[in-house]
Design a protein around this motif. Structure first.
Motif, PDB file in Angstrom:
ATOM      1  N   SER B  85       0.837  -1.201   0.000  1.00 53.98           N
ATOM      2  CA  SER B  85       0.000   0.000   0.000  1.00 53.98           C
ATOM      3  C   SER B  85       0.868   1.246   0.000  1.00 53.98           C
ATOM      4  CB  SER B  85      -0.931  -0.008   1.210  1.00 53.98           C
ATOM      5  OG  SER B  85      -0.199  -0.155   2.402  1.00 53.98           O
ATOM      6  N   GLN B  86       2.012   1.191   0.677  1.00 55.45           N
ATOM      7  CA  GLN B  86       2.879   2.371   0.735  1.00 55.45           C
ATOM      8  C   GLN B  86       3.473   2.685  -0.636  1.00 55.45           C
ATOM      9  OE1 GLN B  86       2.784   3.873   3.616  1.00 55.45           O
ATOM     10  NE2 GLN B  86       3.931   5.638   2.855  1.00 55.45           N
ATOM     11  N   PHE B  89       0.759   4.243  -2.592  1.00 55.29           N
ATOM     12  CA  PHE B  89       0.553   5.611  -2.105  1.00 55.29           C
ATOM     13  C   PHE B  89       1.644   6.552  -2.639  1.00 55.29           C
ATOM     14  CE2 PHE B  89       1.226   8.486   1.733  1.00 55.29           C
ATOM     15  CZ  PHE B  89       0.256   9.399   1.347  1.00 55.29           C
ATOM     16  N   ASP B 116      -6.873  -0.316  -2.018  1.00 50.68           N
ATOM     17  CA  ASP B 116      -7.875   0.312  -1.147  1.00 50.68           C
ATOM     18  C   ASP B 116      -7.218   1.034   0.032  1.00 50.68           C
ATOM     19  OD1 ASP B 116      -9.909  -0.533  -2.756  1.00 50.68           O
ATOM     20  OD2 ASP B 116     -10.691  -2.061  -1.399  1.00 50.68           O
ATOM     21  N   LEU B 117      -6.237   0.378   0.634  1.00 51.80           N
ATOM     22  CA  LEU B 117      -5.510   1.021   1.740  1.00 51.80           C
ATOM     23  C   LEU B 117      -4.832   2.295   1.260  1.00 51.80           C
ATOM     24  CD1 LEU B 117      -3.699  -1.897   3.627  1.00 51.80           C
ATOM     25  CD2 LEU B 117      -5.716  -0.643   4.343  1.00 51.80           C
ATOM     26  N   ASP B 120      -7.126   5.215   1.021  1.00 51.35           N
ATOM     27  CA  ASP B 120      -7.332   5.887   2.309  1.00 51.35           C
ATOM     28  C   ASP B 120      -6.202   6.874   2.599  1.00 51.35           C
ATOM     29  OD1 ASP B 120      -9.668   4.522   2.788  1.00 51.35           O
ATOM     30  OD2 ASP B 120      -8.805   3.095   4.210  1.00 51.35           O
ATOM     31  N   LEU B 121      -4.977   6.418   2.363  1.00 49.98           N
ATOM     32  CA  LEU B 121      -3.825   7.293   2.627  1.00 49.98           C
ATOM     33  C   LEU B 121      -3.855   8.506   1.696  1.00 49.98           C
ATOM     34  CD1 LEU B 121      -0.990   4.602   3.037  1.00 49.98           C
ATOM     35  CD2 LEU B 121      -2.459   5.592   4.792  1.00 49.98           C
ATOM     36  N   GLU B 123      -6.525   9.889   0.462  1.00 52.29           N
ATOM     37  CA  GLU B 123      -7.602  10.779   0.920  1.00 52.29           C
ATOM     38  C   GLU B 123      -7.108  11.686   2.046  1.00 52.29           C
ATOM     39  OE1 GLU B 123     -11.272   8.762   1.900  1.00 52.29           O
ATOM     40  OE2 GLU B 123     -12.061  10.575   2.867  1.00 52.29           O
ATOM     41  N   LEU B 124      -6.243  11.134   2.896  1.00 48.55           N
ATOM     42  CA  LEU B 124      -5.668  11.941   3.973  1.00 48.55           C
ATOM     43  C   LEU B 124      -4.819  13.086   3.428  1.00 48.55           C
ATOM     44  CD1 LEU B 124      -4.675   9.102   6.453  1.00 48.55           C
ATOM     45  CD2 LEU B 124      -6.276  10.967   6.927  1.00 48.55           C
ATOM     46  N   GLU B 125      -4.279  12.903   2.233  1.00 47.55           N
ATOM     47  CA  GLU B 125      -3.480  13.968   1.594  1.00 47.55           C
ATOM     48  C   GLU B 125      -4.336  14.785   0.623  1.00 47.55           C
ATOM     49  OE1 GLU B 125      -0.261  14.544   2.233  1.00 47.55           O
ATOM     50  OE2 GLU B 125       0.113  12.787   3.497  1.00 47.55           O
ATOM     51  N   ASP B 126      -5.661  14.624   0.727  1.00 40.46           N
ATOM     52  CA  ASP B 126      -6.591  15.356  -0.137  1.00 40.46           C
ATOM     53  C   ASP B 126      -6.381  15.062  -1.619  1.00 40.46           C
ATOM     54  OD1 ASP B 126      -7.924  16.609   2.026  1.00 40.46           O
ATOM     55  OD2 ASP B 126      -6.229  17.981   2.229  1.00 40.46           O
TER      56      ASP B 126
END
Lengths: 213, 333
Positions: B85-86, B89, B116-117, B120-121, B123-126
């Motif tokens: 996931s990283q 991302f 999917d994970l 989420d990450l 989304e945290l960074e817009d």
């Protein structure tokens, strides 16, 4: 609880949680790859650091999102991403709130657990962090006040953690051990239980500090 | 096991190094992780980024389709395993030009989990993301459960169409809708003749007795729907094309794009022998071939075999297929 208090409480509790890093590492070494101790200690310290510089007028939802971002980036791992996604989902239940009550905490934890369950295709009984999260959410949502709610949440999480010893791991790296995982306590569930305990310990120290002052 | 490799554990990283050295004008590694590859001009301000990813061992899938008019970036896993996931991302951030990012990859559990994970990450960074998964392998699930199908070579059509849409400046919602529309009208079926050998372990991806073929086998050796004595090229083509026509409900007057894909060890000559029969069948049914691709588009290391993919086209889909594109392994001028 007002946002500034929430911010301080999270920081104090995470400072306590770091004390459990070795226990979590050892549990994870027996069942997984052993990086949970590092994930927790690096993650906790990164969250503390980012909350320290967060503006005082940040809302509860913004505080939660700040935690998520810092935790995810501190020590990239699947667990870190799952927790971050959970915190993000939890933060959405706090949209528009300016203060956080016990039931709000319960809703947050439930949404976080549901997100973790959905992302990880995990159910209660699969021997994961979810096993400890859901009883805590149940307890907090119906609690009459914060202290009794936290006590009940800790009791529920602890019971679930003890029960994970008899379960076979069904998700993640631990599932590769199959029946050999039976008898070993789940590190993820333990981490969540220890976090709740850390919160109670930190609050009681803070309360004593206030009495003395 | 005979392979032209060095240390088996360095296989993936050395392959990526080779791609970077051969095509520095087209792709780059944006950060320190060699498993994240993006087009050389990324990020493109105001354009939707398209991110793909998956396990290694399928070149030109996935890394080969990073470039103009195709994907903007890729996160690369080990042989047949998902990127983290990283990594996904990191790739998301590297291709984000402010208009959002479409995740477009094949429908496999590990990849879905990690994308999917990563969403989420992001989304945290817009960074808004949307997801469309390739799910074209007709043999993996019946039509009633087509959303559970595995993704195979047919994802190429979705890359091409969505990539063209992103290139012309469509919004994230529009690019995602186009990818979804193409996926919905794509069907693939393959035949396997011999397995892949894993470079790290030397293990085979499946066992198939000498002289036998398996229809519908997946690109990681997932079981197919029919195993039996090897048949002629025409008979194999008949089986595959019949299944695809039924699945897409093609009738006289319809138009299709055809992809005859080699799985790694089957020579181009044999792919053209297959194409010949595909062409005859479709023409005989008065289904016109609007665009054709013959070659290696999605492989499984040295697996022998081939797959046939159809995309039912209309004017909009065809125009997107015809738009210009350029990547290390594919060019449309």
């Amino acid at each position: 609880m007002r946002p500034v208090e929430l911010n301080e409480s999270i920081r104090r509790s995470l400072a306590e949680l770091v004390g459990y890093a070795d226990e979590l590492r050892d549990l994870d070494q027996a069942l997984g790859d052993g990086d949970l101790g590092v994930t927790i200690s690096l993650g906790a310290n990164a969250v503390i650091e980012s909350l320290t510089t967060l503006a005082d007028d940040a809302t509860p939802a913004e505080i939660a999102k700040t935690c998520a971002k810092a935790f995810a980036n501190a020590n990239p791992s699947t667990m870190a991403a799952l927790v971050a996604g959970g915190l993000l989902a939890g933060s959405k239940t706090w949209a528009g709130l300016t203060e956080i009550g016990t039931a709000d905490a319960g809703r947050f934890i439930r949404a976080a657990g549901e997100n973790i369950g959905q992302r990880g295709k995990t159910q209660i009984g699969d021997k994961t962090i979810l096993d400890a999260i859901m009883p805590a959410a149940d307890a907090l949502e119906v609690a009459s006040d914060g202290t009794s709610g936290l006590d009940a949440a800790i009791a529920g999480a602890e019971r679930a953690v003890v029960e994970t010893r008899d379960l076979q791991s069904r998700r993640g790296r631990a599932s590769w051990m199959q029946e050999r995982s039976i008898g070993l306590q789940d590190p993820g569930a333990t981490a969540f239980w220890r976090y709740l305990e850390s919160w109670r310990a930190a609050e009681s120290v803070a309360a004593k500090g206030k009495e003395l002052a | 096991m005979k392979k032209i490799i060095n240390e088996p554990d360095r296989f993936v990283d050395e392959m990526i190094e080779g791609i970077l050295l051969a095509h520095p004008d087209l792709v780059k590694t944006p950060g320190t992780d060699p498993r994240v590859l993006v087009r050389a001009d990324a990020p493109l301000a105001g354009r939707v980024g398209i991110l793909t990813g998956g396990g290694s061992g399928h070149l030109p899938l996935f890394k080969g389709y990073v470039g103009m008019g195709l994907c903007s970036g890729v996160a690369i896993g080990n042989v047949f395993s998902s990127p983290s996931s990283q990594q996904i991302f990191e790739a998301t951030k590297a291709i984000s030009g402010g208009a959002g990012v479409l995740y477009l990859y094949g429908n496999y559990g590990g990849d879905v989990f990690n994308f999917d994970l990563a969403g989420d990450l992001a989304e945290l960074e817009d960074i808004p993301t949307q997801t469309v998964v390739g799910r074209d392998d007709v043999a993996s699930q019946p039509n009633e459960r087509k959303t559970d199908r595995r993704g195979v070579a047919g994802i190429f059509f979705a890359y091409k169409a969505a990539g063209a849409a992103a290139e012309r400046g469509d919004t994230l919602e529009e690019v995602a809708a186009i990818a979804e529309d193409v996926v919905e009208h794509t069907a693939t079926m393959g035949v396997g003749l011999s397995p892949t050998i894993f470079p790290t372990t030397g293990a085979k991806s499946f066992d198939l007795p000498e002289g036998e073929m398996e229809i519908g086998i997946g690109i990681h050796g997932e079981p197919g729907i029919h195993r039996g004595p090897l048949e002629t090229a025409d008979a194999i083509a008949d089986r595959l094309v019949t299944a695809l026509i039924a699945d897409l409900d093609l009738t006289a007057g319809d138009r299709v794009a055809v992809l005859v894909n080699g799985l790694g060890a089957t020579p181009l000559e044999e792919l053209y022998v297959l194409y010949r029969r595909v062409h005859q069948i479709l023409t005989g049914l008065n289904i016109s071939i609007a665009k054709k691709y013959v070659g290696e588009y999605a492989t499984s290391l040295e697996m022998a075999g081939a797959s046939i993919s159809f995309l039912k086209v209309n004017d909009a889909r065809l125009a997107l297929l015809q738009a210009p594109a350029k990547s290390p392994f594919f060019e449309e001028v």
